[in-house]
Enzyme design. Sequence first.
Site, PDB file in Angstrom:
ATOM      1  N   THR A 203      -8.975   5.645   5.151  1.00 49.59           N
ATOM      2  CA  THR A 203      -9.319   5.693   3.718  1.00 49.59           C
ATOM      3  C   THR A 203     -10.652   4.994   3.421  1.00 49.59           C
ATOM      4  O   THR A 203     -11.443   5.493   2.623  1.00 49.59           O
ATOM      5  CB  THR A 203      -8.175   5.067   2.889  1.00 49.59           C
ATOM      6  OG1 THR A 203      -6.985   5.803   3.144  1.00 49.59           O
ATOM      7  CG2 THR A 203      -8.466   5.092   1.403  1.00 49.59           C
TER       8      THR A 203
ATOM      9  N   ASP B  92     -11.249   7.435 -12.299  1.00 49.38           N
ATOM     10  CA  ASP B  92     -12.143   6.400 -11.768  1.00 49.38           C
ATOM     11  C   ASP B  92     -13.606   6.828 -11.796  1.00 49.38           C
ATOM     12  O   ASP B  92     -13.954   7.942 -11.388  1.00 49.38           O
ATOM     13  CB  ASP B  92     -11.788   6.083 -10.303  1.00 49.38           C
ATOM     14  CG  ASP B  92     -10.531   5.226 -10.168  1.00 49.38           C
ATOM     15  OD1 ASP B  92     -10.013   4.741 -11.192  1.00 49.38           O
ATOM     16  OD2 ASP B  92     -10.081   5.052  -9.023  1.00 49.38           O
TER      17      ASP B  92
ATOM     18  N   GLY C 180      -5.776  -0.390  -0.406  1.00 47.41           N
ATOM     19  CA  GLY C 180      -4.466  -1.047  -0.538  1.00 47.41           C
ATOM     20  C   GLY C 180      -3.391  -0.045  -0.935  1.00 47.41           C
ATOM     21  O   GLY C 180      -2.239  -0.136  -0.502  1.00 47.41           O
ATOM     22  N   ASP C 181      -3.768   0.910  -1.765  1.00 46.58           N
ATOM     23  CA  ASP C 181      -2.796   1.923  -2.211  1.00 46.58           C
ATOM     24  C   ASP C 181      -2.432   2.854  -1.056  1.00 46.58           C
ATOM     25  O   ASP C 181      -1.275   3.279  -0.926  1.00 46.58           O
ATOM     26  CB  ASP C 181      -3.380   2.740  -3.367  1.00 46.58           C
ATOM     27  CG  ASP C 181      -3.749   1.855  -4.547  1.00 46.58           C
ATOM     28  OD1 ASP C 181      -3.054   0.838  -4.759  1.00 46.58           O
ATOM     29  OD2 ASP C 181      -4.732   2.157  -5.232  1.00 46.58           O
TER      30      ASP C 181
ATOM     31  N   GLY D   2      -0.813   3.656  -9.194  1.00 49.51           N
ATOM     32  CA  GLY D   2       0.415   4.445  -9.050  1.00 49.51           C
ATOM     33  C   GLY D   2       0.133   5.798  -8.438  1.00 49.51           C
ATOM     34  O   GLY D   2       0.734   6.183  -7.420  1.00 49.51           O
ATOM     35  N   ALA D   3      -0.799   6.528  -9.046  1.00 45.95           N
ATOM     36  CA  ALA D   3      -1.103   7.878  -8.549  1.00 45.95           C
ATOM     37  C   ALA D   3      -1.626   7.819  -7.118  1.00 45.95           C
ATOM     38  O   ALA D   3      -1.279   8.661  -6.280  1.00 45.95           O
ATOM     39  CB  ALA D   3      -2.113   8.542  -9.463  1.00 45.95           C
TER      40      ALA D   3
ATOM     41  N   GLY E 255     -13.989   7.286  -2.725  1.00 42.62           N
ATOM     42  CA  GLY E 255     -12.953   7.623  -3.699  1.00 42.62           C
ATOM     43  C   GLY E 255     -11.597   7.239  -3.160  1.00 42.62           C
ATOM     44  O   GLY E 255     -11.421   7.022  -1.955  1.00 42.62           O
TER      45      GLY E 255
ATOM     46  N   ASN F 148      -2.607  -8.528  -2.544  1.00 40.84           N
ATOM     47  CA  ASN F 148      -3.773  -8.821  -1.703  1.00 40.84           C
ATOM     48  C   ASN F 148      -4.050 -10.323  -1.774  1.00 40.84           C
ATOM     49  O   ASN F 148      -3.308 -11.077  -2.413  1.00 40.84           O
ATOM     50  CB  ASN F 148      -4.973  -7.936  -2.098  1.00 40.84           C
ATOM     51  CG  ASN F 148      -5.557  -8.286  -3.463  1.00 40.84           C
ATOM     52  OD1 ASN F 148      -5.278  -9.353  -4.022  1.00 40.84           O
ATOM     53  ND2 ASN F 148      -6.361  -7.397  -4.008  1.00 40.84           N
TER      54      ASN F 148
HETATM   55  O1  RIB Z   1      -6.290   0.248  -6.322  1.00 36.26           O
HETATM   56  C1  RIB Z   1      -7.390   1.008  -6.738  1.00 36.26           C
HETATM   57  C2  RIB Z   1      -7.158   1.533  -8.112  1.00 36.26           C
HETATM   58  O2  RIB Z   1      -7.049   0.437  -8.990  1.00 36.26           O
HETATM   59  C3  RIB Z   1      -8.281   2.388  -8.673  1.00 36.26           C
HETATM   60  O3  RIB Z   1      -8.066   3.750  -8.427  1.00 36.26           O
HETATM   61  C4  RIB Z   1      -8.323   1.993 -10.138  1.00 36.26           C
HETATM   62  O4  RIB Z   1      -8.051   3.045 -11.001  1.00 36.26           O
HETATM   63  C5  RIB Z   1      -7.302   0.862 -10.293  1.00 36.26           C
HETATM   64  O5  RIB Z   1      -6.104   1.300 -10.804  1.00 36.26           O
END
Ligand code: RIB
Length: 304
Positions: free
Chosen positions: A282, A14, A251-252, A42-43, A287, A184
């Site tokens: 977060t 990113d 969201g992740d 995913g990561a 980041g 979302n």
């Molecule tokens: O949800 C955020 C992510 O969405 C970012 O890290 C970006 O790489 C996209 O995949």
Amino acid sequence: MRDKITVIGSLNYDVILKIARLPEMGETFHADDVAFSAGGKGANQAVQAAKLGVPTYMIGCVGKDPNGEILISEAKKYGVNTERIRRVEEPTGMGVVNALQDGSVFAVIVKGANYAVTKEDIDHAEDLLKESAIVILQMEIPQEINMYAIDKAKEAGCKVLLNAAPAAEIPEAYLKKVDILVVNEVEAAFYLHSEVDTVEKAKENALKMSAELGNACIFTLGKEGSVVASAGEVTFIPSKKVDAVESTGAGDSFIGAVGYALIHGMNIVNACEFATGCSAITVCRYGAQPSMPTLEEVNTQSYL
Ligand code: RIB
């Protein structure tokens, strides 16, 4: 008892641009700052689950370039098992994130190596799926691989959480196969073909969607909070009031935390409440992955 989470999905490098406003069409515009961060939905979701202490495994692809190296070492640093991340000829996926001063983000992603994930990658993970309690998927790898992964995960007896983001057409039959669907407000509007711009509309539509699909539906609503609909009931969970600086990966963080909470026996509403606390931390830092909290940080935040 199964205690593992397997995340099948994207890894992106990113570039986060801090900007005062979005540029106009044809305008060249100075960013106030730039940050580089490991990302990819995913990561990010894997990292949040791992930071909370869940044995977390990632299946995906990165390039043989320096960015791929960085993404693997970052995920590993946060505790994600990266042995099933494959290095491929395609360049590592990338995210260009425009972050505004109020914490909102507008992102563009480059597919790159994320689209090199194959059915064989899923087949090779059959043993892992059989040991996983939850499989988490997003929509940043090819859709046919996602659908194959949903089938394989269900066959292996896993609970499947699909974060249907970025929004794209997907056969309803597959939305019905997943146990938990997370979107979302923008993605919800895409799937529903109507705006979800108030909490009331979100509650009504999440309940309807959950009844139609026969699963749990969670709509995250940015700084408003989230709604969770399951088994004929819907609950609004307001967000924590914090000084947000940048919301990439919020969201992740929420999704990884839901995974943690479900593995630890919480019901879906309590899991979303716990996840709300995680994502509140977060958004207070820059980041995606670096800003996600550990379990100790969640437990020591007095405002949560
Ligand atoms: O949800 C955020 C992510 O969405 C970012 O890290 C970006 O790489 C996209 O995949």
